[in-house]
Design a protein around this motif. Structure first.
Motif, PDB file in Angstrom:
ATOM      1  N   CYS A 276       0.578   1.367  -0.479  1.00  0.00           N
ATOM      2  CA  CYS A 276      -0.649   0.798   0.071  1.00  0.00           C
ATOM      3  C   CYS A 276      -0.358   0.036   1.357  1.00  0.00           C
ATOM      4  O   CYS A 276       0.525  -0.826   1.397  1.00  0.00           O
ATOM      5  CB  CYS A 276      -1.309  -0.118  -0.965  1.00  0.00           C
TER       6      CYS A 276
ATOM      7  N   CYS B 206      -1.417  -3.950   0.653  1.00  0.00           N
ATOM      8  CA  CYS B 206      -0.725  -4.862  -0.278  1.00  0.00           C
ATOM      9  C   CYS B 206       0.676  -4.395  -0.680  1.00  0.00           C
ATOM     10  O   CYS B 206       1.413  -5.159  -1.296  1.00  0.00           O
ATOM     11  CB  CYS B 206      -1.575  -5.083  -1.526  1.00  0.00           C
TER      12      CYS B 206
ATOM     13  N   CYS C  58      -4.211   1.530  -2.346  1.00  0.00           N
ATOM     14  CA  CYS C  58      -4.243   1.463  -3.812  1.00  0.00           C
ATOM     15  C   CYS C  58      -5.709   1.354  -4.241  1.00  0.00           C
ATOM     16  O   CYS C  58      -6.611   1.210  -3.404  1.00  0.00           O
ATOM     17  CB  CYS C  58      -3.428   0.276  -4.325  1.00  0.00           C
TER      18      CYS C  58
ATOM     19  N   ARG D  97      -7.258  -1.016  -5.715  1.00  0.00           N
ATOM     20  CA  ARG D  97      -7.842  -2.333  -5.423  1.00  0.00           C
ATOM     21  C   ARG D  97      -8.231  -2.459  -3.950  1.00  0.00           C
ATOM     22  O   ARG D  97      -9.258  -3.007  -3.598  1.00  0.00           O
ATOM     23  CB  ARG D  97      -6.837  -3.421  -5.818  1.00  0.00           C
ATOM     24  N   CYS D  98      -7.373  -1.950  -3.079  1.00  0.00           N
ATOM     25  CA  CYS D  98      -7.583  -2.164  -1.638  1.00  0.00           C
ATOM     26  C   CYS D  98      -8.397  -1.060  -0.980  1.00  0.00           C
ATOM     27  O   CYS D  98      -8.640  -1.131   0.218  1.00  0.00           O
ATOM     28  CB  CYS D  98      -6.219  -2.263  -0.920  1.00  0.00           C
TER      29      CYS D  98
HETATM   30 ZN   LIG Z   1      -3.328  -2.328  -2.128  1.00  0.00          ZN
END
Ligand SMILES: [Zn+2]
Length: 189
Positions: A144, A147, A183, A185-186
């Motif tokens: 990612c 992150c 990812c 989440r991001c």
């Molecule tokens: Zn991420």
């Protein structure tokens, strides 16, 4: 003597996950094992020029044939070929499926690599079906950009000319800075 049979391996993942590198690694091993190998890539995949080779981001390469339609794989097939590689399979769409079935019927080992998902997180045909059909699936992840965790998606961060994420945007093919690995989440950030 063992009875010969078809065998399908699929290497899937997002951009920047090393799919082509993994495909080349397997093809080189087969070549070392004196297997007759034929590799195909779509004409649209013109990154690093239009040379008749697969190139990975880390500088590995392997000779390939450039085609526009998946049916050309059967037309170009050498009788002695034991292993057939296909890179960036998403550009061939569902038309690749009957071709892979025909190769398996001919007892070929088929190794296909491609994007499992589009840049807007839709399943990217024909990879989902190929993964279901396969004897073995390797699902790779990238890292990612935001992150540093494992990334199973990639996102287009530049506006392209095409809205349809399953069609190659001629203005963006080979422009790797137009995309980022993300990812779960991001992905929305
Ligand atoms: Zn991420």
């Amino acid at each position: 003597m063992k009875v010969k049979t078809g065998y399908l391996e699929v290497i899937a993942g997002p951009m920047f996950s090393g799919k082509t590198e993994e495909l080349i690694r397997r093809l080189k091993r087969a070549a070392i094992g004196k297997k007759k190998v034929q590799v195909f890539k779509h004409k649209i995949d013109s990154r690093y020029g239009s040379e008749k080779k697969l190139f990975s981001h880390n500088g590995m390469s392997f000779d390939s044939e450039i085609i526009e339609k998946s049916s050309e794989i059967l037309n170009c097939l050498d009788k002695k070929t034991e292993i057939v590689g296909v890179d960036e399979a998403q550009w061939f769409g569902d038309e690749l499926l009957p071709v892979v079935q025909a190769l398996l019927k001919k007892h070929k080992k088929v190794i296909v690599s491609g994007l499992a998902m589009t840049f807007d997180r839709q399943p990217f045909a024909p990879l989902p079906t190929l993964m279901a059909m396969a004897d073995g699936v390797t699902k790779l992840s990238a890292i990612c950009t935001i992150c540093g965790d494992d990334a199973v998606f990639h996102k287009r961060i530049t506006k392209g000319k095409t809205v349809d994420s399953t069609v190659a945007d001629p203005s963006l093919v080979g422009k790797f800075d137009a995309y980022e690995a993300r990812c779960r989440r991001c992905w929305k950030k």
